[in-house]
Design an enzyme around this catalytic site. Structure first.
Site, PDB file in Angstrom:
ATOM      1  N   ASP A  44       0.715  -1.363  -0.341  1.00  0.00           N
ATOM      2  CA  ASP A  44      -0.413   0.074  -0.024  1.00  0.00           C
ATOM      3  C   ASP A  44       1.071   0.930  -0.136  1.00  0.00           C
ATOM      4  O   ASP A  44      -0.067   2.366   0.043  1.00  0.00           O
ATOM      5  CB  ASP A  44      -1.129  -0.364   1.360  1.00  0.00           C
ATOM      6  CG  ASP A  44      -0.270  -0.084   2.328  1.00  0.00           C
ATOM      7  OD1 ASP A  44       0.536  -0.239   2.648  1.00  0.00           O
ATOM      8  OD2 ASP A  44      -1.388  -0.199   3.728  1.00  0.00           O
ATOM      9  N   SER A  45       2.107   1.046  -0.194  1.00  0.00           N
ATOM     10  CA  SER A  45       3.349   2.157  -0.238  1.00  0.00           C
ATOM     11  C   SER A  45       2.671   3.310  -1.478  1.00  0.00           C
ATOM     12  O   SER A  45       3.170   4.211  -2.119  1.00  0.00           O
ATOM     13  CB  SER A  45       4.586   1.588   0.390  1.00  0.00           C
ATOM     14  OG  SER A  45       5.138   0.466  -0.748  1.00  0.00           O
ATOM     15  N   ASP A  82      -1.315  -6.486  -0.442  1.00  0.00           N
ATOM     16  CA  ASP A  82      -0.860  -5.882   1.031  1.00  0.00           C
ATOM     17  C   ASP A  82      -3.420  -5.082   0.973  1.00  0.00           C
ATOM     18  O   ASP A  82      -3.344  -4.672   0.267  1.00  0.00           O
ATOM     19  CB  ASP A  82      -0.763  -4.298   1.125  1.00  0.00           C
ATOM     20  CG  ASP A  82       0.720  -4.192   1.877  1.00  0.00           C
ATOM     21  OD1 ASP A  82       0.559  -4.859   2.878  1.00  0.00           O
ATOM     22  OD2 ASP A  82       1.518  -3.172   2.111  1.00  0.00           O
ATOM     23  N   LYS A 112      -1.196  -9.127   2.658  1.00  0.00           N
ATOM     24  CA  LYS A 112      -0.277  -9.014   4.117  1.00  0.00           C
ATOM     25  C   LYS A 112      -1.661  -7.700   4.613  1.00  0.00           C
ATOM     26  O   LYS A 112      -2.374  -7.307   4.532  1.00  0.00           O
ATOM     27  CB  LYS A 112       0.756  -8.291   4.114  1.00  0.00           C
ATOM     28  CG  LYS A 112       1.216  -7.623   5.387  1.00  0.00           C
ATOM     29  CD  LYS A 112       3.246  -7.771   4.551  1.00  0.00           C
ATOM     30  CE  LYS A 112       2.863  -6.135   4.034  1.00  0.00           C
ATOM     31  NZ  LYS A 112       2.934  -5.353   4.624  1.00  0.00           N
ATOM     32  N   GLU A 114      -1.722  -5.682   8.831  1.00  0.00           N
ATOM     33  CA  GLU A 114      -1.056  -5.279   9.564  1.00  0.00           C
ATOM     34  C   GLU A 114      -1.499  -5.003  11.179  1.00  0.00           C
ATOM     35  O   GLU A 114      -2.815  -5.102  11.045  1.00  0.00           O
ATOM     36  CB  GLU A 114      -0.384  -3.568   9.379  1.00  0.00           C
ATOM     37  CG  GLU A 114      -0.141  -3.697   8.564  1.00  0.00           C
ATOM     38  CD  GLU A 114       0.415  -2.113   8.081  1.00  0.00           C
ATOM     39  OE1 GLU A 114       0.456  -0.933   8.970  1.00  0.00           O
ATOM     40  OE2 GLU A 114       0.970  -1.179   6.975  1.00  0.00           O
ATOM     41  N   GLU A 181       8.972  -3.910  10.632  1.00  0.00           N
ATOM     42  CA  GLU A 181       9.352  -2.607  10.153  1.00  0.00           C
ATOM     43  C   GLU A 181      10.048  -1.871  11.059  1.00  0.00           C
ATOM     44  O   GLU A 181       9.154  -1.743  12.389  1.00  0.00           O
ATOM     45  CB  GLU A 181       8.342  -2.477   9.253  1.00  0.00           C
ATOM     46  CG  GLU A 181       8.561  -0.907   9.603  1.00  0.00           C
ATOM     47  CD  GLU A 181       7.788  -0.244   7.554  1.00  0.00           C
ATOM     48  OE1 GLU A 181       6.702  -1.241   7.651  1.00  0.00           O
ATOM     49  OE2 GLU A 181       7.792   1.087   7.774  1.00  0.00           O
TER      50      GLU A 181
HETATM   51  N1  LIG Z   1       8.320   5.064  -0.229  1.00  0.00           N
HETATM   52  C1  LIG Z   1       8.240   4.272   0.981  1.00  0.00           C
HETATM   53  N2  LIG Z   1       6.553   4.642   1.254  1.00  0.00           N
HETATM   54  C2  LIG Z   1       6.640   3.779   2.538  1.00  0.00           C
HETATM   55  C3  LIG Z   1       7.767   2.992   3.293  1.00  0.00           C
HETATM   56  C4  LIG Z   1       8.976   2.636   2.688  1.00  0.00           C
HETATM   57  O1  LIG Z   1      10.135   2.014   2.910  1.00  0.00           O
HETATM   58  N3  LIG Z   1       8.980   3.213   1.491  1.00  0.00           N
HETATM   59  N4  LIG Z   1       6.689   1.861   4.236  1.00  0.00           N
HETATM   60  C5  LIG Z   1       6.241   2.889   4.700  1.00  0.00           C
HETATM   61  C6  LIG Z   1       6.514   3.218   5.836  1.00  0.00           C
HETATM   62  N5  LIG Z   1       6.900   3.434   7.068  1.00  0.00           N
HETATM   63  C7  LIG Z   1       8.378   4.514   7.263  1.00  0.00           C
HETATM   64  C8  LIG Z   1       9.363   4.401   8.148  1.00  0.00           C
HETATM   65  C9  LIG Z   1       9.801   5.071   8.341  1.00  0.00           C
HETATM   66  C10 LIG Z   1       9.392   6.568   7.995  1.00  0.00           C
HETATM   67  C11 LIG Z   1      10.684   7.862   8.570  1.00  0.00           C
HETATM   68  O2  LIG Z   1      10.727   9.038   8.125  1.00  0.00           O
HETATM   69  N6  LIG Z   1      10.527   7.962   9.465  1.00  0.00           N
HETATM   70  C12 LIG Z   1      11.687   8.884  10.641  1.00  0.00           C
HETATM   71  C13 LIG Z   1      11.113   9.564  11.548  1.00  0.00           C
HETATM   72  C14 LIG Z   1       9.592  10.344  10.986  1.00  0.00           C
HETATM   73  C15 LIG Z   1       8.934  11.393  11.192  1.00  0.00           C
HETATM   74  O3  LIG Z   1       8.766  11.070  12.852  1.00  0.00           O
HETATM   75  O4  LIG Z   1       8.461  11.968  10.951  1.00  0.00           O
HETATM   76  C16 LIG Z   1      12.854   8.225  11.301  1.00  0.00           C
HETATM   77  O5  LIG Z   1      13.610   8.897  11.927  1.00  0.00           O
HETATM   78  O6  LIG Z   1      12.825   7.140  11.806  1.00  0.00           O
HETATM   79  C17 LIG Z   1       9.445   7.077   7.328  1.00  0.00           C
HETATM   80  C18 LIG Z   1       8.149   6.228   6.452  1.00  0.00           C
HETATM   81  C19 LIG Z   1       5.276   2.965   3.754  1.00  0.00           C
HETATM   82  N7  LIG Z   1       5.141   3.564   3.127  1.00  0.00           N
HETATM   83  C1  LIG Z   2       7.468  -3.087   2.589  1.00  0.00           C
HETATM   84  C2  LIG Z   2       6.692  -2.674   2.851  1.00  0.00           C
HETATM   85  C3  LIG Z   2       6.628  -3.499   4.272  1.00  0.00           C
HETATM   86  C4  LIG Z   2       6.633  -1.188   4.201  1.00  0.00           C
HETATM   87  O1  LIG Z   2       5.999  -0.868   4.533  1.00  0.00           O
HETATM   88  C5  LIG Z   2       5.438  -2.211   3.027  1.00  0.00           C
HETATM   89  O2  LIG Z   2       3.927  -3.013   3.480  1.00  0.00           O
HETATM   90  C6  LIG Z   2       4.495  -1.630   1.997  1.00  0.00           C
HETATM   91  O3  LIG Z   2       5.570  -1.679   0.672  1.00  0.00           O
HETATM   92  O4  LIG Z   2       3.484  -1.052   1.637  1.00  0.00           O
HETATM   93 MG   LIG Z   3       1.876  -1.417   3.303  1.00  0.00          MG
END
Ligand SMILES: Nc1nc2c(c(=O)[nH]1)N[C@@H](CNc1ccc(C(=O)N[C@@H](CCC(=O)O)C(=O)O)cc1)CN2
Ligand SMILES: CC(C)(CO)C(=O)C(=O)O
Ligand SMILES: [Mg+2]
Length: 255
Positions: A44-45, A82, A112, A114, A181
């Site tokens: 779902d990203s 997802d 998948k 969550e 994650e």
């Molecule tokens: N394209 C992209 N999109 C995504 C994911 C990815 O893998 N890449 N994975 C999922 C989102 N997951 C995250 C996890 C961490 C962060 C992130 O940036 N974290 C900062 C804090 C950000 C904040 O607090 O605002 C940190 O330092 O931990 C952004 C998306 C779904 N969408």
């Molecule tokens: C790869 C992963 C696990 C990152 O959150 C995912 O669920 C997504 O791309 O939607």
């Molecule tokens: Mg996802």
């Protein structure tokens, strides 16, 4: 030979690392499949390719639309889709309908979901009993962004213990694999040792049974990516340059 769920579990036993990437369309799916990626996730990203700021707005119909395109490119890899936000959290019935629709309409092998809290464990257990293979996802669960943000999870003793218990409960509910994650590497390692199904990490250190990245992050195509994503090439730059050259040639009357 196409990859099966049984084979994926064998990979863990053989300590053969599992390669997972996301795909949102046929072209990328077919390239990943030809490259020998083990599991292709229609994540779902994908919300990002629709210009959404997080994964919450994506609908089941949008996921299915993309998953159908991905399916045509996947010949060898295991394909997982997802379930998007609010298409499975309401009840077992809702989850059953959504998962059933995805598998019937896209030809994917698994879904998948969550979360590892008690109601989700019950839902997953019912899906598995109905013959639907499920991949779990614990640690940072992006569909809970409005509650927990995008920060690393498992920082306190209490949170570490809860995530470990959720992972164990997921295994007992019958998931064939689970995503870990954005949790500390030592916690991911502990979970990986504890459960018999493969753990696939993203921002969870190198001691998981496999690793996943969002393909647009790896390619340097994403507008922004999480701090844990490794960017292997810069497609944004490559595309901008190519488009610039084309524009220049057209405008100079050379094309
Ligand atoms: N394209 C992209 N999109 C995504 C994911 C990815 O893998 N890449 N994975 C999922 C989102 N997951 C995250 C996890 C961490 C962060 C992130 O940036 N974290 C900062 C804090 C950000 C904040 O607090 O605002 C940190 O330092 O931990 C952004 C998306 C779904 N969408
Ligand atoms: C790869 C992963 C696990 C990152 O959150 C995912 O669920 C997504 O791309 O939607
Ligand atoms: Mg996802």
């Amino acid at each position: 030979m196409a990859i099966t769920i049984q084979k994926l579990i064998q990979y863990k036993q053989q300590q053969r690392p599992i390669v997972v990437l996301t795909a949102w369309d046929y072209l990328i799916a077919q390239l990943l499949d030809d490259s020998g990626v083990d599991l292709i996730l229609v994540g779902d990203s994908m919300a990002a390719v629709w210009g959404y700021q997080n994964t919450l707005p994506i609908s089941l119909e949008e996921m299915i639309y993309h998953a159908k395109a991905v399916r045509r490119g996947v010949k060898q890899a295991l394909m997982v889709v997802d379930l998007p936000f609010m298409t499975y959290q309401e009840s077992v019935t809702q989850a059953m309908r959504s998962a059933g629709k995805v598998l019937k309409e896209t030809g994917a092998t698994a879904v998948k979901l969550e979360g590892g809290y008690p109601q989700m464990i019950d839902t997953i257990s019912r899906l598995v009993q109905a013959g639907i293979p499920v991949m779990g996802h614990v640690g940072l669960t992006p569909q809970s962004v409005n509650q927990i943000g995008l920060r690393q999870q498992g920082k306190t003793e209490e949170s570490r213990d809860r995530i470990l218990q959720e992972a164990i409960a997921l295994e007992q509910a019958g998931v064939f694999s689970m995503i870990l994650e954005h949790i500390p590497a030592d916690l991911a390692f502990k979970i990986t040792q504890k459960v018999s199904v493969p753990t696939i990490g993203i921002g969870a250190g190198s001691h998981c049974d496999g690793q996943v990245l969002v393909t647009s992050d790896l390619l340097g195509l994403s507008e922004k990516q999480p701090p844990f994503a490794k960017v292997y090439t810069n497609l944004r730059e490559t595309i901008t340059q190519a488009v610039g050259e084309f524009s220049k040639e057209v405008r100079e009357g050379k094309f």
